[in-house]
Every structure is written in C-alpha cells, then in structure tokens.
Design an enzyme around this catalytic site. Structure first.
Site, PDB file in Angstrom:
ATOM      1  CD  GLN A   1      -1.540  -2.175   2.313  1.00  0.00           C
ATOM      2  OE1 GLN A   1      -0.168  -2.404   2.250  1.00  0.00           O
ATOM      3  NE2 GLN A   1      -2.425  -3.292   2.596  1.00  0.00           N
TER       4      GLN A   1
ATOM      5  CD  GLN B   1      -1.912  -3.694  -2.260  1.00  0.00           C
ATOM      6  OE1 GLN B   1      -0.148  -4.083  -2.403  1.00  0.00           O
ATOM      7  NE2 GLN B   1      -2.521  -3.394  -1.104  1.00  0.00           N
ATOM      8  CG  ASP B   2      -3.929   0.965  -1.427  1.00  0.00           C
ATOM      9  OD1 ASP B   2      -4.990   0.257  -2.057  1.00  0.00           O
ATOM     10  OD2 ASP B   2      -3.801   0.292  -0.139  1.00  0.00           O
TER      11      ASP B   2
ATOM     12  CG  ASP C   1      -7.819  -3.516  -3.470  1.00  0.00           C
ATOM     13  OD1 ASP C   1      -9.167  -4.088  -3.920  1.00  0.00           O
ATOM     14  OD2 ASP C   1      -7.467  -3.986  -2.237  1.00  0.00           O
TER      15      ASP C   1
ATOM     16  NE  ARG D   1      -9.646  -6.123  -2.960  1.00  0.00           N
ATOM     17  CZ  ARG D   1      -8.658  -7.057  -2.267  1.00  0.00           C
ATOM     18  NH1 ARG D   1      -8.703  -8.799  -2.669  1.00  0.00           N
ATOM     19  NH2 ARG D   1      -7.612  -6.573  -2.079  1.00  0.00           N
TER      20      ARG D   1
END
Length: 340
Positions: free
Chosen positions: A142, A164-165, A196, A253
């Site tokens: 992250q 990520q993130d 994500d 998700r």
C-alpha cells in the site's frame, strides 16, 4: 445639441476612471500565489504556499505551480479556505513522494496506509488542475498518492500515479458519524495502479477519465461506501484499459459490505475479467453491495458473463447517473464553477 452631446461624452469619460479603479481594485483583491523551484515565485515549495492560504476566508486562493518535480509530503488542513492549485501541465508539474504503509516512523512503528499519502486533502473546496500526483515508492504494498476527506473536491486534467492504493477517497472511513459529505469530481484525469487503486468511503464521479491497470493489476476499486449513502464510485464515459494480462482485472471488490460502484458508457479492454466483480471472500456482501454497468463497450464488456449478483442498469435508471445529480448534495454544488 452639440454642447449637450459633448457633456454626455464628458460624463462617460468621468465614469470610466471610476470603473477602471473598481476593476483594478478587484484584480488586487485576487489571491494568487506563485510557486517556483528557481526562487522566482512567492515560494519554492508547495507546502509553504498552502500554509500561506488564509483560514476562514470567503474568497478562494489560487496557487500557480511552475513546471518542476516537487518532492514533498503535503498536508492541506481542514481549516484552510477554498483553494485552486494549478500546474503548467500534468507532464511537467509533478508532486511526488515515496512513503509506503510498512515504512517505519521514528518510533519504529509502521506509518500505515493512511500515513503513506503524498498529499493529504482535509479541507473543503479544494481544486487541482494540470498536475501529476505520484507515489514513487514502487511495488512495496500500500502506497497512496492522494488522500481526500474534504467535501467538494475537484480535479481536472490531473494524473494519479502509483501501484497499490493510489487514490484513497477516505471520506468518513474512520468516523463514527457517516453522514458528513465527501464528494469528489474527476474530469479528464488519468489514474493508474495495480491493486484496489481507487478505494475508500467517499462519493466520486470519474468523467471522461482513463483508468489504467498496470502490469500485475488485480482489482480496480475497493469501495467502502457507508450504509445508506446513495452513491459510491461512478465512472462515466471513461476508458478502462491498461497493460495487465488479459482477463486478469476485476472492476471492483467490497472493502466494506455496502460498497457501491457503477460504470456508465465505459469502454473496457481485454484486461477485465469476464465475471467483472469479486466478493472479497465475503458471500454476504453479495446481498448488500451494488455493482452495476450500463452500456459497457469493448472486449471486457460481455454482460452475459458477469456475476449474477451484479446489475445491468436499465436505460431509465441510468438517467440519474450524471455528475451533477450525483454530486449536487443539499448545497447544489456547482461543478463548473469549481473548475474555473
């Protein structure tokens, strides 16, 4: 008659200086701050310019950022008045930092996902144009580029770069009171990532944007929409593309059980998995999430293959999915004015 006409002209000339003074006065009252790395502006760092913005002012401050790479970790406090930060171009005006969630602070503790952000936007009425926001830490888990919790936040012609993130629309994520608005608008923006990379509890509209899944990507969105909130993430007239492997990326998700994510008139390439959506190993979330599409196009848009608990939105229902309707709120937020 001639004397009368002359007097009328004279009165007109007498009025003109007064008008000119008013216009000059208005110009003087404009709040403009220039940031330039070469010292030829008001400040050499963006944080210095942000710190100079008044608290509680009724007028907006414009911070013009000249071309350059600004390695800064920027905090825009909740107390700051409305501001517009504008770069020369997203390719040449870059705000970057390289923190990541597992990085240790001075006390030896991990700074966490929230602490990893390059820029923290806590204030309301924040607008950015023609800038790149980057987390340059690489594939280290992250690592947030932009975090927002404020309301009426807008971005135009900006890039969000990371893995990520990348983009954390945090909103009321950690608040007990979930009723406060955290509305975000993205127009003609580029957002990239792997896992994500658009996530959080805020309401956001992405209009005419490019959503780019990088190599090894898996999930585009992870919404945590609060229960009862009408909208989560809505993508309108956007391109969902990338260089990830074919059939490897989910549209979303649920980070939290009431996640809402919708794609309207979007082009999707072959990176998108046929089933479209994942339940994050939470079967109960299939009953509470709202994942939908209308008129998806391209190789990744086969509606017949989508999971049974997602929705194909009707032509009648899709009429409510406009940026103005989704983001208007009780105060009738004027998106066009924010981007001026």
């Amino acid at each position: 008659m001639r004397i009368s006409a002359f007097i009328k002209k004279l009165k007109g000339f007498a009025i003109f200086p007064g008008m000119l003074i008013c216009l000059l006065s208005f110009k003087t009252n404009d709040k403009i701050i220039v940031v330039s790395k070469d010292g030829k502006g008001n400040f050499t760092t963006i944080q210095q310019a942000v710190d100079a913005v008044e608290n509680g002012s009724s007028s907006r401050t414009k911070i013009f950022i000249r071309a350059g790479v600004y390695k800064e970790k920027i905090i825009i406090p909740e107390t700051k008045s409305a501001m517009l930060i504008e770069g020369e171009s997203p390719e040449n005006t870059v705000i970057t930092y390289d923190d990541f969630a597992s990085k240790k602070n001075q006390e030896g503790k991990e700074i966490g996902t929230t602490g990893s952000a390059t820029i923290f936007i806590y204030s309301n009425d924040f607008t950015a144009k023609n800038i790149s926001f980057e987390n340059s830490s690489g594939k280290v888990g992250q690592a947030v580029a932009v975090l927002t919790t404020g309301d009426r936040t807008a971005f135009e012609n900006c890039r969000f770069l990371g893995n990520q993130d990348t983009l954390y629309l945090k909103g009321t994520q950690d608040l007990t009171d979930k009723s406060r608005s955290s509305r975000n608008y993205f127009k003609n923006c580029f957002i990239e990532g792997t896992t994500d990379y658009i996530f959080g509890a805020g309401t956001a509209v992405f209009e005419s944007c490019i959503i780019y899944s990088k190599e090894s990507a898996s999930y585009i969105t992870a919404a945590s929409t609060p229960q009862g909130q009408a909208f989560g993430f809505v993508f309108i007239d956007s391109k969902i593309i990338g260089n990830a492997n074919q059939n490897s990326v989910y549209l979303g998700r649920p980070w939290r059980p009431f996640a809402k994510t919708v794609y309207i008139n979007c082009e999707m390439n072959s990176t998108i998995r046929p089933e479209g959506w994942h339940n994050w190993s939470k079967p109960d979330a299939e009953k509470t999430t709202f994942y939908g599409e209308f008129n998806s196009k391209g190789k990744g848009a086969n509606a017949s293959k989508r999971v049974s608990w997602s929705h194909q939105i009707t032509k009648e229902d899709q009429k409510q999915y406009t940026a103005e309707y989704i983001l208007k709120g009780n105060d009738n937020w004027n998106l066009k004015k924010s981007l001026q």
